[in-house]
Design a protein around this motif. Structure first.
Motif, mmCIF file in Angstrom:
data_model
loop_
_atom_site.group_PDB
_atom_site.id
_atom_site.type_symbol
_atom_site.label_atom_id
_atom_site.label_comp_id
_atom_site.label_asym_id
_atom_site.label_seq_id
_atom_site.Cartn_x
_atom_site.Cartn_y
_atom_site.Cartn_z
ATOM 1 N N GLY A 1 17.146 -16.020 -5.443
ATOM 2 C CA GLY A 1 17.665 -14.327 -6.137
ATOM 3 C C GLY A 1 17.028 -13.671 -4.950
ATOM 4 O O GLY A 1 17.242 -12.284 -4.714
ATOM 5 N N GLY A 2 17.415 -13.941 -3.815
ATOM 6 C CA GLY A 2 16.905 -12.743 -2.294
ATOM 7 C C GLY A 2 17.596 -11.996 -1.887
ATOM 8 O O GLY A 2 19.254 -12.917 -1.956
ATOM 9 N N TYR A 3 17.817 -11.334 -0.668
ATOM 10 C CA TYR A 3 18.852 -11.139 -0.169
ATOM 11 C C TYR A 3 17.786 -11.377 1.625
ATOM 12 O O TYR A 3 16.516 -10.882 1.861
ATOM 13 C CB TYR A 3 18.396 -9.271 -0.103
ATOM 14 N N GLY A 4 18.770 -11.891 1.917
ATOM 15 C CA GLY A 4 18.129 -12.961 3.431
ATOM 16 C C GLY A 4 18.630 -11.866 4.463
ATOM 17 O O GLY A 4 19.521 -11.430 4.523
ATOM 18 N N MET A 5 17.034 -11.890 5.650
ATOM 19 C CA MET A 5 17.513 -11.027 6.523
ATOM 20 C C MET A 5 17.269 -12.632 8.070
ATOM 21 O O MET A 5 16.022 -13.720 7.317
ATOM 22 C CB MET A 5 16.786 -10.319 6.295
ATOM 23 N N SER A 6 17.508 -12.071 8.793
ATOM 24 C CA SER A 6 16.822 -13.428 10.335
ATOM 25 C C SER A 6 16.621 -12.598 11.133
ATOM 26 O O SER A 6 18.054 -12.077 11.762
ATOM 27 C CB SER A 6 17.810 -14.815 9.814
ATOM 28 N N ALA A 7 14.963 -12.954 11.910
ATOM 29 C CA ALA A 7 15.633 -12.775 13.622
ATOM 30 C C ALA A 7 15.333 -14.776 14.065
ATOM 31 O O ALA A 7 14.327 -15.284 13.195
ATOM 32 C CB ALA A 7 14.589 -11.797 13.317
ATOM 33 N N ILE A 8 16.208 -14.088 14.887
ATOM 34 C CA ILE A 8 16.101 -15.634 15.994
ATOM 35 C C ILE A 8 14.940 -15.480 17.276
ATOM 36 O O ILE A 8 14.765 -14.766 17.759
ATOM 37 C CB ILE A 8 17.567 -15.881 15.404
ATOM 38 N N THR A 9 14.392 -16.421 16.892
ATOM 39 C CA THR A 9 13.168 -17.286 17.814
ATOM 40 C C THR A 9 14.102 -18.000 19.023
ATOM 41 O O THR A 9 13.240 -17.558 20.201
ATOM 42 C CB THR A 9 11.646 -17.853 16.659
ATOM 43 N N ALA A 10 15.098 -18.345 18.157
ATOM 44 C CA ALA A 10 15.409 -19.616 19.251
ATOM 45 C C ALA A 10 16.386 -20.019 19.077
ATOM 46 O O ALA A 10 16.606 -20.730 17.771
ATOM 47 C CB ALA A 10 13.426 -21.115 19.462
ATOM 48 N N LEU A 11 17.093 -21.081 19.885
ATOM 49 C CA LEU A 11 18.161 -21.593 19.502
ATOM 50 C C LEU A 11 18.402 -23.262 19.290
ATOM 51 O O LEU A 11 17.242 -23.428 21.090
ATOM 52 C CB LEU A 11 19.762 -21.347 20.291
ATOM 53 N N THR A 12 19.079 -24.518 18.487
ATOM 54 C CA THR A 12 18.206 -25.274 19.240
ATOM 55 C C THR A 12 19.587 -25.729 18.817
ATOM 56 O O THR A 12 21.040 -25.094 18.114
ATOM 57 C CB THR A 12 17.249 -26.079 18.272
ATOM 58 N N ALA A 13 19.422 -26.816 19.626
ATOM 59 C CA ALA A 13 21.044 -27.538 19.632
ATOM 60 C C ALA A 13 20.696 -29.357 18.769
ATOM 61 O O ALA A 13 19.861 -30.284 19.293
ATOM 62 C CB ALA A 13 21.732 -28.028 21.143
ATOM 63 N N GLN A 14 21.172 -29.197 17.781
ATOM 64 C CA GLN A 14 20.704 -30.440 16.552
ATOM 65 C C GLN A 14 21.598 -30.694 15.206
ATOM 66 O O GLN A 14 21.976 -29.796 15.584
ATOM 67 C CB GLN A 14 18.540 -30.078 16.282
ATOM 68 N N ASN A 15 20.821 -31.468 15.267
ATOM 69 C CA ASN A 15 21.523 -32.079 13.792
ATOM 70 C C ASN A 15 21.014 -33.049 13.208
ATOM 71 O O ASN A 15 19.641 -32.954 13.190
ATOM 72 C CB ASN A 15 23.420 -32.524 14.618
ATOM 73 N N THR A 16 21.424 -33.881 12.172
ATOM 74 C CA THR A 16 20.244 -34.726 10.898
ATOM 75 C C THR A 16 20.025 -35.582 11.819
ATOM 76 O O THR A 16 19.004 -35.822 11.133
ATOM 77 C CB THR A 16 21.479 -34.923 10.204
ATOM 78 N N ARG A 17 20.592 -35.694 13.116
ATOM 79 C CA ARG A 17 19.451 -36.914 13.374
ATOM 80 C C ARG A 17 18.635 -37.225 14.448
ATOM 81 O O ARG A 17 18.036 -37.061 14.433
ATOM 82 C CB ARG A 17 20.558 -37.809 14.677
ATOM 83 N N GLY A 18 18.421 -35.631 14.915
ATOM 84 C CA GLY A 18 17.434 -35.530 15.902
ATOM 85 C C GLY A 18 17.717 -34.209 17.472
ATOM 86 O O GLY A 18 18.986 -33.381 16.496
ATOM 87 N N VAL A 19 16.978 -33.132 17.436
ATOM 88 C CA VAL A 19 17.133 -31.942 18.392
ATOM 89 C C VAL A 19 17.975 -32.713 19.937
ATOM 90 O O VAL A 19 16.478 -33.334 20.097
ATOM 91 C CB VAL A 19 16.124 -31.367 18.657
ATOM 92 N N ARG A 20 18.763 -32.232 20.551
ATOM 93 C CA ARG A 20 18.599 -32.395 21.834
ATOM 94 C C ARG A 20 18.925 -30.900 22.837
ATOM 95 O O ARG A 20 18.700 -31.701 23.544
ATOM 96 C CB ARG A 20 20.616 -32.496 21.888
#
Ligand code: ADP
Ligand code: MP5
Length: 553
Positions: free
Chosen positions: A48-67
């Motif tokens: 029920g909220g209004y979301g905002m985002s400030a991005i600290t880092a970009l990851t390259a990942q999927n459900t198996r792991g972080v690349r």
């Protein structure tokens, strides 16, 4: 420390603090959508909220792991944070992946300057897959950030790091570590049992300052879709705390929502590793994902949906005979007698709609319609059927001319005149002398059963055709659509035809259509479908009702 251990209440009546909280997530990006800011934005919206985002880092990942991890210049994070705070009141902040000490420094400086009212810190260090999301040398900086948070939500591994201890092997050990962290930071700590072995997945909200430990129990859900559970939970708690203003209530509700989302995660079929939870599963199943139709769209759709019934009514010999004046008196009087029986119970059904109406406007409208149906319309039937008008009243040979004859459409402005004829036992006996025929019985059974089921919206839809079909027919008769004879003042049923196009009845009908279509627009898809069904069935009864007089005679 002596802990006052309590069970979390299932629900709590707490005041709403902010209807739609504006919640900022300061976290990393997960392109696979299950964790990080992607999970945060979904979670904030889902509760029920209004979301905002400030991005600290970009990851390259999927459900198996972080690349891979890419950390943009920290000055750009500062720019994002300021851009939001300069323009938007932030009701709550959720902090996730911080990547390194420099990022932590920017966030700490911003928090000190802005002082957001609610700060929930998920001390992300290692992903579910085991990959590091925080530099090892940044743990000290993270520890310095903790006192700026109101709530810290570490998993068992993170809790051990923050407590400077070994990973807790039992739940009481974890609670003791949470007490130590809460004591050292002044913040509340939610110890999370997601990584425990065993059949349970408990959490505990620990607040050293007040000496409280609130336990939240629950069986472990058998699923591998646990990617981003920590991100999702902390975002939901931040949002719900801004709305509810009560930490126990916020954690309790966030957990109920997360558990529901966990149960549906696998059905998303996202990835071959630890899949995401299904953030909107509950909303989708309860509210549907289709846009609700507007009242105008419902009006057009329902009306078009009975086009076949309306065409069949238009073609009935009874209606054709009424229009061109060739209808014999006998079936007409038979029709009026059935209509009188119908109106008596229709008024009862409208009174029930009035009783069920949740608002005063609806209550008044249906009560007024019930009154109009009895007094305004039935009064005139009584006069007809008891012989005050029409055949038998005069020489018995002339055309039927009963003045304002009622139809089973209802008028809300019926004569304020008393229901003298209806109340008079002799009149009433004559009015209701007929036996209800099959069509009348079937129509009334449908309406009375709908009333008895007690669903206001469905009942309102069921009584609508009696307004709408009559007004439409009356207006088209009066406009000469069925032949010019209907416009002839010498037409045998002239006054009766005039009644059909009564402007007050048309006005009441517009009100009824507006009321019902607004109810349908606000209803769940299932309820709207039930309303539509009731409307359609009543329309079919209208056709049968019009067909009956000539079928019987
Ligand atoms: N299989 C599960 N069944 C029920 N709840 C779970 C399960 N896995 C995690 N949770 C809940 O999800 C939330 C996140 O917990 P956890 O997995 O410990 O944190 P993180 O995602 O930060 O590693 C907690 O409320 C925890 O109780
Ligand atoms: C960008 C980002 N932030 C956080 C997590 C932790 O995820 P989890 O909640 O599964 O531990 C993650 N995998 N990626």
């Amino acid at each position: 420390m002596s802990a006052d251990v309590r069970r979390a209440p299932h629900t709590r009546a707490v005041p709403r603090v902010r209807r739609v909280p504006r919640v900022l997530s300061i976290a990393g990006s997960d392109p696979s959508g299950g964790a990080g800011i992607q999970a945060d934005l979904k979670s904030i919206a889902a509760v029920g909220g209004y979301g905002m985002s400030a991005i600290t880092a970009l990851t390259a990942q999927n459900t198996r792991g972080v690349r891979g991890v890419h950390v943009p210049p920290s000055a750009f994070l500062a720019e994002q944070l300021d851009a939001v705070a300069d323009d938007i009141t932030v009701d709550a902040v959720k902090i996730g992946m911080l990547a390194n000490a420099e990022v932590i420094g920017v966030v700490a400086g911003w928090l000190r300057r802005i002082e957001p009212p609610i700060v929930v810190l998920d001390p992300v260090m290692v992903a579910t897959s085991g990959d590091r999301l925080l530099d090892a040398d940044a743990e000290a900086a993270l520890r310095d950030l903790l006192p700026l948070a109101d709530l810290i939500t570490p998993n068992l591994l993170e809790l051990a790091v923050l407590a400077g201890a070994e990973r807790a092997s039992t739940w009481p050990d974890a609670i003791a570590q949470a007490e130590a962290v809460s004591s050292a930071t002044g913040a509340r700590v939610l110890a999370k049992g997601g990584h425990l072995d065993g059949a349970d997945a408990p959490d505990a909200l620990v607040h050293a300052a007040s000496g409280t430990v609130v336990s939240f129990g629950g069986a472990r859900i058998a699923t591998t879709a646990t990617h981003g559970t920590g991100c999702s939970l902390s975002s939901a708690i931040a949002t719900l705390q801004a709305e509810l203003g009560d930490w126990e209530a916020a954690v309790g509700e966030a957990r109920r929502w997360l558990r529901e989302s966990l149960r549906h995660g696998a059905s998303l079929e996202v990835g071959g590793g630890h899949g995401p939870v299904s953030h909107f599963a509950g909303l989708w199943s309860r509210g549907g994902v289709r846009t609700a139709p507007t009242p105008d769209e419902i009006e057009s759709e329902w009306w078009a949906g009975i086009a076949d019934v309306r065409a069949a009514i238009d073609d009935l010999p009874f209606i054709r005979g009424l229009a061109d004046g060739t209808l014999a008196r006998e079936p007409f009087l038979g029709y009026l007698a059935q209509d009188a029986l119908y109106l008596r119970d229709y008024a009862r059904v409208l009174a029930e709609a009035s009783r069920l109406a949740p608002d005063a406007a609806g209550q008044a409208f249906w009560a007024n319609s019930a009154h109009g149906s009895l007094v305004g319309e039935l009064e005139l039937h009584a006069d007809w059927l008891a012989g005050a008008h029409g055949p038998g009243a005069g020489d018995g040979e002339g055309p039927i001319d009963g003045g304002r004859t009622g139809t089973h459409g209802t008028s809300v402005d019926g004569p304020a005149a008393s229901a003298a004829s209806v109340a008079d036992p002799l009149h009433a006996a004559a009015t209701f002398a007929a036996e209800p025929d099959a069509a009348t019985t079937a129509y009334l059974d449908h309406l009375l059963a709908t009333a008895a089921r007690g669903d206001y919206a469905v009942l309102a839809a069921a009584v609508l055709p009696c307004f709408w079909i009559y007004v439409d027919l009356g207006e088209r008769l009066a406009a000469g659509e069925f032949g010019a004879q209907a416009l002839d003042p010498g037409h045998p049923y002239a006054s009766w035809l005039a009644t059909y196009s009564d402007p007050a009845f048309a006005h009441a009908t517009r009100e009824a259509i507006g009321l019902v279509t607004r109810l349908a627009a606000d209803a769940t898809p299932e309820r709207r479908a039930a309303m539509h069904r009731a409307f359609r069935i009543s329309s079919e009864h209208e056709r049968a009702f019009f067909a009956a007089p000539l079928a019987l005679h």
